[in-house]
Design a protein around this motif. Sequence first.
Motif, PDB file in Angstrom:
ATOM      1  N   GLY A  93       0.921  -1.256   0.007  1.00  0.00           N
ATOM      2  CA  GLY A  93       0.068   0.058  -0.106  1.00  0.00           C
ATOM      3  C   GLY A  93       0.797   1.328  -0.078  1.00  0.00           C
ATOM      4  N   ARG A  94       0.259   2.304  -0.161  1.00  0.00           N
ATOM      5  CA  ARG A  94       0.980   3.811  -0.139  1.00  0.00           C
ATOM      6  C   ARG A  94      -0.088   4.745   0.206  1.00  0.00           C
ATOM      7  N   ASP A  95       0.589   5.822   0.619  1.00  0.00           N
ATOM      8  CA  ASP A  95      -0.164   7.072   0.619  1.00  0.00           C
ATOM      9  C   ASP A  95       0.608   8.324  -0.092  1.00  0.00           C
ATOM     10  N   ASP A  96       0.303   9.561   0.183  1.00  0.00           N
ATOM     11  CA  ASP A  96       0.920  10.447  -0.660  1.00  0.00           C
ATOM     12  C   ASP A  96       2.480  10.593  -0.423  1.00  0.00           C
ATOM     13  N   ALA A  97       2.868  10.073   0.595  1.00  0.00           N
ATOM     14  CA  ALA A  97       4.487  10.099   0.549  1.00  0.00           C
ATOM     15  C   ALA A  97       5.108   8.753   0.802  1.00  0.00           C
ATOM     16  N   LEU A  98       4.578   7.843   1.502  1.00  0.00           N
ATOM     17  CA  LEU A  98       5.315   6.605   1.713  1.00  0.00           C
ATOM     18  C   LEU A  98       4.553   5.437   1.064  1.00  0.00           C
ATOM     19  N   ALA A  99       5.522   4.338   1.105  1.00  0.00           N
ATOM     20  CA  ALA A  99       4.884   2.899   0.779  1.00  0.00           C
ATOM     21  C   ALA A  99       5.017   1.993   2.016  1.00  0.00           C
ATOM     22  N   TYR A 100       4.293   1.234   2.159  1.00  0.00           N
ATOM     23  CA  TYR A 100       3.864   0.411   3.198  1.00  0.00           C
ATOM     24  C   TYR A 100       3.962  -1.070   2.632  1.00  0.00           C
ATOM     25  N   LEU A 101       4.587  -1.844   3.000  1.00  0.00           N
ATOM     26  CA  LEU A 101       4.919  -3.392   2.603  1.00  0.00           C
ATOM     27  C   LEU A 101       5.091  -4.131   3.919  1.00  0.00           C
ATOM     28  N   VAL A 102       4.022  -5.206   3.666  1.00  0.00           N
ATOM     29  CA  VAL A 102       3.967  -6.300   4.622  1.00  0.00           C
ATOM     30  C   VAL A 102       4.504  -7.561   4.425  1.00  0.00           C
ATOM     31  N   MET A 103       5.263  -8.216   5.051  1.00  0.00           N
ATOM     32  CA  MET A 103       5.693  -9.454   4.737  1.00  0.00           C
ATOM     33  C   MET A 103       5.447 -10.601   6.028  1.00  0.00           C
ATOM     34  N   LEU A 112       6.359  -4.819   8.996  1.00  0.00           N
ATOM     35  CA  LEU A 112       6.147  -3.733   8.272  1.00  0.00           C
ATOM     36  C   LEU A 112       7.060  -2.961   7.734  1.00  0.00           C
ATOM     37  N   CYS A 113       7.424  -2.706   6.371  1.00  0.00           N
ATOM     38  CA  CYS A 113       8.496  -1.911   5.817  1.00  0.00           C
ATOM     39  C   CYS A 113       7.960  -0.624   5.437  1.00  0.00           C
ATOM     40  N   GLY A 120       7.194  -1.358  -7.757  1.00  0.00           N
ATOM     41  CA  GLY A 120       6.831  -2.285  -8.827  1.00  0.00           C
ATOM     42  C   GLY A 120       6.424  -3.651  -8.047  1.00  0.00           C
ATOM     43  N   MET A 121       6.653  -3.900  -6.563  1.00  0.00           N
ATOM     44  CA  MET A 121       6.629  -5.136  -6.047  1.00  0.00           C
ATOM     45  C   MET A 121       5.177  -5.356  -5.863  1.00  0.00           C
ATOM     46  N   GLN A 122       4.568  -6.464  -5.628  1.00  0.00           N
ATOM     47  CA  GLN A 122       3.160  -6.973  -5.667  1.00  0.00           C
ATOM     48  C   GLN A 122       3.076  -8.083  -4.607  1.00  0.00           C
ATOM     49  N   ILE A 123       1.874  -8.138  -4.155  1.00  0.00           N
ATOM     50  CA  ILE A 123       1.469  -9.236  -3.364  1.00  0.00           C
ATOM     51  C   ILE A 123       1.901 -10.436  -3.608  1.00  0.00           C
ATOM     52  N   GLY A 124       2.418 -11.361  -3.209  1.00  0.00           N
ATOM     53  CA  GLY A 124       2.981 -12.547  -3.489  1.00  0.00           C
ATOM     54  C   GLY A 124       4.519 -12.808  -3.955  1.00  0.00           C
ATOM     55  N   ASP A 125       5.033 -11.582  -4.231  1.00  0.00           N
ATOM     56  CA  ASP A 125       6.708 -11.392  -4.608  1.00  0.00           C
ATOM     57  C   ASP A 125       7.279 -11.809  -3.429  1.00  0.00           C
ATOM     58  N   THR A 126       8.546 -12.572  -3.619  1.00  0.00           N
ATOM     59  CA  THR A 126       9.265 -12.807  -2.694  1.00  0.00           C
ATOM     60  C   THR A 126      10.606 -11.527  -2.695  1.00  0.00           C
ATOM     61  N   VAL A 127      10.530 -11.041  -1.506  1.00  0.00           N
ATOM     62  CA  VAL A 127      11.517  -9.793  -1.230  1.00  0.00           C
ATOM     63  C   VAL A 127      12.473  -9.681  -0.019  1.00  0.00           C
ATOM     64  N   VAL A 128      13.330  -8.926   0.116  1.00  0.00           N
ATOM     65  CA  VAL A 128      14.045  -8.830   1.024  1.00  0.00           C
ATOM     66  C   VAL A 128      13.921  -7.417   1.525  1.00  0.00           C
ATOM     67  N   PHE A 129      13.647  -7.371   3.159  1.00  0.00           N
ATOM     68  CA  PHE A 129      13.873  -6.014   3.697  1.00  0.00           C
ATOM     69  C   PHE A 129      14.893  -5.891   4.666  1.00  0.00           C
ATOM     70  N   GLY A 130      15.447  -4.667   4.529  1.00  0.00           N
ATOM     71  CA  GLY A 130      16.348  -4.592   5.699  1.00  0.00           C
ATOM     72  C   GLY A 130      16.070  -3.045   6.308  1.00  0.00           C
ATOM     73  N   GLY A 131      16.142  -2.857   7.507  1.00  0.00           N
ATOM     74  CA  GLY A 131      15.890  -1.699   8.009  1.00  0.00           C
ATOM     75  C   GLY A 131      15.810  -1.321   9.664  1.00  0.00           C
ATOM     76  N   GLY A 132      15.654  -0.223   9.962  1.00  0.00           N
ATOM     77  CA  GLY A 132      15.622  -0.026  11.497  1.00  0.00           C
ATOM     78  C   GLY A 132      14.752  -0.677  12.325  1.00  0.00           C
ATOM     79  N   PHE A 133      14.978  -1.478  12.984  1.00  0.00           N
ATOM     80  CA  PHE A 133      14.124  -2.338  13.830  1.00  0.00           C
ATOM     81  C   PHE A 133      13.485  -1.774  14.995  1.00  0.00           C
ATOM     82  N   SER A 134      12.119  -2.015  15.023  1.00  0.00           N
ATOM     83  CA  SER A 134      11.378  -1.719  16.517  1.00  0.00           C
ATOM     84  C   SER A 134      10.341  -2.741  16.385  1.00  0.00           C
ATOM     85  N   ARG A 135       9.890  -3.020  17.689  1.00  0.00           N
ATOM     86  CA  ARG A 135       8.879  -3.873  17.961  1.00  0.00           C
ATOM     87  C   ARG A 135       7.613  -3.253  18.178  1.00  0.00           C
ATOM     88  N   ALA A 136       6.671  -3.674  17.490  1.00  0.00           N
ATOM     89  CA  ALA A 136       5.423  -2.960  17.514  1.00  0.00           C
ATOM     90  C   ALA A 136       4.092  -3.726  18.397  1.00  0.00           C
TER      91      ALA A 136
END
Length: 151
Positions: A93-103, A112-113, A120-136
């Motif tokens: 998903g996305r809004d005016d500024a950011l993209a939201y990707l869930v794995m 949530l990335c 161009g990534m779509q649901i069902g694609d195999t992807v790699v996320f890397g980023g600043g970790f926080s537990r929600a």
Amino acid sequence: MRGSGTNLAPRHVRTEISAIGTAVALWTLILIWPAPLSAEDAACCDPMGPFSAAETSARHPATCETIGAWIDRAPDGAERINLTISGVLSFVGRDDALAYLVMCPPDGVQILCVAYQTNGMQIGDTVVFGGGFSRAGPDRIILDPCLAYAE
């Protein structure tokens, strides 16, 4: 008369300047020499785990199947840490500024990335996320900022 290229400083002054230059060079080397990992860094950066120091990627990413075993072993500390994980996108998903990707599936740990683009990534694609970790939550991780790319 002073000739160009002639060193007029007394010999003892040249020796002192040379000694000071050598001392400065040695102190500079000591200050920039890589220090061994501290106990805290070693706990953060298990070489076999998905966590790494900020701005780096882990050598062994987690997967949707293994993240449950890692989530409770996330390092506690004031320093930012990164998580690297590979899996299948379950939401894009996305809004005016950011993209939201869930794995990962909703019945387990989900990640949530927060990125700037979906690339161009779509649901069902195999992807790699890397980023600043926080537990929600018990089964929720947010990576912000996050880089995502197709595997």
